[in-house]
Design a protein around this motif. Structure first.
Motif, PDB file in Angstrom:
ATOM      1  N   GLY C  48      -9.654 -60.453  -3.876  1.00  0.00           N
ATOM      2  CA  GLY C  48      -9.344 -60.123  -2.603  1.00  0.00           C
ATOM      3  C   GLY C  48      -8.135 -59.971  -2.051  1.00  0.00           C
ATOM      4  N   ALA C  49      -7.134 -59.265  -2.725  1.00  0.00           N
ATOM      5  CA  ALA C  49      -5.748 -58.877  -2.300  1.00  0.00           C
ATOM      6  C   ALA C  49      -5.376 -58.065  -1.180  1.00  0.00           C
ATOM      7  CB  ALA C  49      -4.853 -58.437  -3.454  1.00  0.00           C
ATOM      8  N   GLY C  50      -4.779 -58.218  -0.195  1.00  0.00           N
ATOM      9  CA  GLY C  50      -4.556 -57.680   0.972  1.00  0.00           C
ATOM     10  C   GLY C  50      -3.384 -56.329   0.857  1.00  0.00           C
ATOM     11  N   PRO C  51      -3.686 -55.511   1.805  1.00  0.00           N
ATOM     12  CA  PRO C  51      -2.215 -54.619   1.820  1.00  0.00           C
ATOM     13  C   PRO C  51      -0.791 -55.350   1.751  1.00  0.00           C
ATOM     14  CG  PRO C  51      -3.422 -54.615   3.878  1.00  0.00           C
ATOM     15  CD  PRO C  51      -4.040 -55.360   3.187  1.00  0.00           C
ATOM     16  N   GLY C  52       0.195 -54.746   1.003  1.00  0.00           N
ATOM     17  CA  GLY C  52       1.302 -55.227   1.008  1.00  0.00           C
ATOM     18  C   GLY C  52       1.589 -56.595  -0.253  1.00  0.00           C
ATOM     19  N   GLU C  53       0.294 -57.090  -0.561  1.00  0.00           N
ATOM     20  CA  GLU C  53       0.548 -58.418  -1.290  1.00  0.00           C
ATOM     21  C   GLU C  53       1.009 -57.850  -2.555  1.00  0.00           C
ATOM     22  OE1 GLU C  53      -1.755 -62.007  -0.168  1.00  0.00           O
ATOM     23  OE2 GLU C  53      -3.243 -60.664  -0.403  1.00  0.00           O
ATOM     24  N   THR C  54       1.413 -58.902  -3.291  1.00  0.00           N
ATOM     25  CA  THR C  54       2.004 -58.701  -4.878  1.00  0.00           C
ATOM     26  C   THR C  54       0.785 -59.263  -5.862  1.00  0.00           C
ATOM     27  OG1 THR C  54       4.391 -58.785  -4.128  1.00  0.00           O
ATOM     28  CG2 THR C  54       3.961 -59.117  -6.385  1.00  0.00           C
ATOM     29  N   VAL C  55       0.691 -58.577  -6.703  1.00  0.00           N
ATOM     30  CA  VAL C  55      -0.696 -58.920  -7.485  1.00  0.00           C
ATOM     31  C   VAL C  55      -0.131 -58.649  -9.131  1.00  0.00           C
ATOM     32  CG1 VAL C  55      -2.176 -58.339  -5.860  1.00  0.00           C
ATOM     33  CG2 VAL C  55      -1.555 -56.472  -7.316  1.00  0.00           C
ATOM     34  N   LEU C  56      -0.801 -59.489  -9.979  1.00  0.00           N
ATOM     35  CA  LEU C  56      -0.823 -59.266 -11.355  1.00  0.00           C
ATOM     36  C   LEU C  56      -1.963 -58.513 -11.781  1.00  0.00           C
ATOM     37  CD1 LEU C  56       0.046 -62.686 -12.722  1.00  0.00           C
ATOM     38  CD2 LEU C  56       1.468 -60.637 -12.683  1.00  0.00           C
ATOM     39  N   VAL C  57      -1.788 -57.247 -12.610  1.00  0.00           N
ATOM     40  CA  VAL C  57      -2.822 -56.533 -12.930  1.00  0.00           C
ATOM     41  C   VAL C  57      -2.714 -56.575 -14.499  1.00  0.00           C
ATOM     42  CG1 VAL C  57      -3.335 -54.326 -13.137  1.00  0.00           C
ATOM     43  CG2 VAL C  57      -2.261 -55.087 -11.077  1.00  0.00           C
ATOM     44  N   ALA C  58      -4.183 -56.796 -15.025  1.00  0.00           N
ATOM     45  CA  ALA C  58      -4.252 -56.672 -16.674  1.00  0.00           C
ATOM     46  C   ALA C  58      -5.266 -55.441 -16.893  1.00  0.00           C
ATOM     47  CB  ALA C  58      -5.160 -58.099 -16.829  1.00  0.00           C
ATOM     48  N   PHE C  59      -5.130 -55.221 -18.231  1.00  0.00           N
ATOM     49  CA  PHE C  59      -5.545 -53.796 -18.739  1.00  0.00           C
ATOM     50  C   PHE C  59      -6.598 -54.201 -19.737  1.00  0.00           C
ATOM     51  CE2 PHE C  59      -1.670 -53.025 -16.576  1.00  0.00           C
ATOM     52  CZ  PHE C  59      -1.693 -51.870 -16.300  1.00  0.00           C
ATOM     53  N   GLY C  60      -7.554 -53.293 -20.022  1.00  0.00           N
ATOM     54  CA  GLY C  60      -8.411 -53.444 -21.280  1.00  0.00           C
ATOM     55  C   GLY C  60      -9.345 -54.595 -21.194  1.00  0.00           C
ATOM     56  N   ARG C  61      -9.619 -55.189 -22.413  1.00  0.00           N
ATOM     57  CA  ARG C  61     -10.550 -56.246 -22.495  1.00  0.00           C
ATOM     58  C   ARG C  61     -10.317 -57.429 -21.484  1.00  0.00           C
ATOM     59  NH1 ARG C  61     -13.730 -58.576 -26.615  1.00  0.00           N
ATOM     60  NH2 ARG C  61     -13.967 -60.991 -26.167  1.00  0.00           N
ATOM     61  N   ALA C  62      -8.987 -57.687 -21.362  1.00  0.00           N
ATOM     62  CA  ALA C  62      -8.547 -58.649 -20.216  1.00  0.00           C
ATOM     63  C   ALA C  62      -8.925 -58.248 -18.992  1.00  0.00           C
ATOM     64  CB  ALA C  62      -6.965 -58.936 -20.333  1.00  0.00           C
ATOM     65  N   ALA C  63      -9.060 -57.020 -18.596  1.00  0.00           N
ATOM     66  CA  ALA C  63      -9.560 -56.679 -17.195  1.00  0.00           C
ATOM     67  C   ALA C  63     -10.987 -56.876 -16.849  1.00  0.00           C
ATOM     68  CB  ALA C  63      -8.977 -55.481 -16.670  1.00  0.00           C
ATOM     69  N   ARG C  64     -11.662 -56.530 -18.045  1.00  0.00           N
ATOM     70  CA  ARG C  64     -13.110 -56.590 -17.962  1.00  0.00           C
ATOM     71  C   ARG C  64     -13.573 -58.098 -18.167  1.00  0.00           C
ATOM     72  NH1 ARG C  64     -12.507 -51.792 -21.130  1.00  0.00           N
ATOM     73  NH2 ARG C  64     -12.391 -52.885 -22.910  1.00  0.00           N
ATOM     74  N   THR C  65     -13.041 -58.865 -18.923  1.00  0.00           N
ATOM     75  CA  THR C  65     -13.250 -60.233 -18.860  1.00  0.00           C
ATOM     76  C   THR C  65     -13.425 -60.800 -17.489  1.00  0.00           C
ATOM     77  OG1 THR C  65     -12.655 -60.421 -21.200  1.00  0.00           O
ATOM     78  CG2 THR C  65     -12.650 -62.744 -19.767  1.00  0.00           C
ATOM     79  N   VAL C  66     -12.264 -60.592 -16.675  1.00  0.00           N
ATOM     80  CA  VAL C  66     -12.155 -61.259 -15.316  1.00  0.00           C
ATOM     81  C   VAL C  66     -13.330 -60.534 -14.603  1.00  0.00           C
ATOM     82  CG1 VAL C  66     -10.566 -60.783 -13.285  1.00  0.00           C
ATOM     83  CG2 VAL C  66      -9.728 -61.489 -15.578  1.00  0.00           C
ATOM     84  N   LEU C  67     -13.416 -59.163 -14.870  1.00  0.00           N
ATOM     85  CA  LEU C  67     -14.620 -58.745 -13.842  1.00  0.00           C
ATOM     86  C   LEU C  67     -16.109 -58.956 -14.520  1.00  0.00           C
ATOM     87  CD1 LEU C  67     -13.276 -54.891 -13.635  1.00  0.00           C
ATOM     88  CD2 LEU C  67     -13.228 -56.550 -11.910  1.00  0.00           C
ATOM     89  N   GLY C  68     -16.067 -59.577 -15.485  1.00  0.00           N
ATOM     90  CA  GLY C  68     -17.559 -60.324 -15.658  1.00  0.00           C
ATOM     91  C   GLY C  68     -18.231 -59.429 -16.876  1.00  0.00           C
ATOM     92  N   THR C  69     -17.850 -58.046 -17.270  1.00  0.00           N
ATOM     93  CA  THR C  69     -18.648 -57.654 -18.291  1.00  0.00           C
ATOM     94  C   THR C  69     -17.690 -56.536 -19.313  1.00  0.00           C
ATOM     95  OG1 THR C  69     -20.454 -55.938 -18.681  1.00  0.00           O
ATOM     96  CG2 THR C  69     -18.963 -55.815 -16.491  1.00  0.00           C
TER      97      THR C  69
END
Lengths: 100, 100, 100, 100, 100
Positions: C48-69
């Motif tokens: 739920g990040a909003g415009p202008g916020e700073t975020v951490l972004v993950a790739f690959g298996r790590a990203a899908r783990t966070v998304l639940g599948t």
């Protein structure tokens, strides 16, 4: 994931059998600022994007999931056709006219 | 996936046994605009591309699928020889003459 | 992992069914020095990040783990909203005012 | 895969136990044209490359296959020592004298 | 693998639960030549590197192996603190004084 513009097509007769029947698009990643990217990505397209359309492109396992098999000689695919992009104030995407 | 031009070959005697018998090509990725890429990719070639030919190159699991095993010290492979590339109006690929 | 700023959103109607219901953000990676990055990353955002916020972004298996599948057409996701970044003396991040 | 030149070594005492006993080389990727790459890759070397030698470097699962285990804190390895590189006419590799 | 310098820290309260308790470092990759890299990598640090230290950073499965689980929203980790780097004659690393 990257967002890019469809700029062309690739045709190949001699290819790994797992590529049979796939549409292969050339995609130019969108870039911030004034200067368009000079990179070219090749993506399999199971969705049906046309020339000039903006698409989302996924890589690796994600791309093969969309193509329906993990056992193929592909790791890049179009996963969506983009309807609209909105950018925050002060942000420019190269080659796109800013909206009034 | 990337599309590139075969610009040379690599030979190695001391190598991991899983590389035995593989043709190893130097591939220069195609780039948009005026300036050719200065990157060099090394790809195993199970298809038989010749010098100067344009090829599709896959990475990771996709490359190993085409080479026939996931248990090898390789993660890049030629998966197709490109017959033709068409680009939309106004798009230029570095080092390729535009068609009339 | 990269750290970046949310600079916009993407909307798509024609897409792989596994993308249904995901918020899709445009993220500009932070860069050291004076010049901001011109790269654009697209990330699914379950946080739920909003415009202008700073975020951490993950790739690959790590990203899908966070998304639940692992069986989805996505490989990039926002995994955290950044509260604060501290940099060592003499280090500058492009576009961020140095603290007094 | 990339082809590069061994330009140095790295030593570390505090490290993950799975790195114990590995030689760690600094490798500069070869580049086309006049300008050498400014990138540095760190690769584990199970083969025994010496300073200045040209090597093939693999990433990810391929690198770990050559190192003998998938359960290690490494994802880059030297997989071959290059004997010879031939490039097509008109192609130059930065920092290598062209052959007569 | 890359070798880089710790240039800062990141703090986040709103995050995926799998990130709980991890130290998150900003790392600047070392570069050859005169110009330091402007890239920023975010790495989880299970080893305890301090500001200004030089570290080895691994990606993907290798990073998660060092962090102790494949089921986390992370794919980058510090795997070693570098004691010493030696480079061959004529090779310069940006921002490091050459040894006498």
């Amino acid at each position: 994931m990257l967002v890019g513009r469809v700029v062309g097509n690739v045709w190949a007769t001699q290819k790994d059998p797992t590529l049979e029947g796939l549409r292969m698009l050339l995609v130019q990643p969108l870039a911030l600022g004034e200067r368009a990217s000079d990179e070219i990505i090749v993506a399999a397209d199971p969705i049906g994007a046309g020339p000039g359309e903006t698409v989302l492109v996924a890589f690796g396992r994600a791309a093969r999931t969309v193509l329906g098999t993990q056992d193929a000689g592909w790791q890049v695919a179009v996963v969506a056709i983009v309807d609209d992009i909105s950018v925050d104030e002060g942000v420019t995407i190269a080659g796109r006219e800013s909206e009034p």
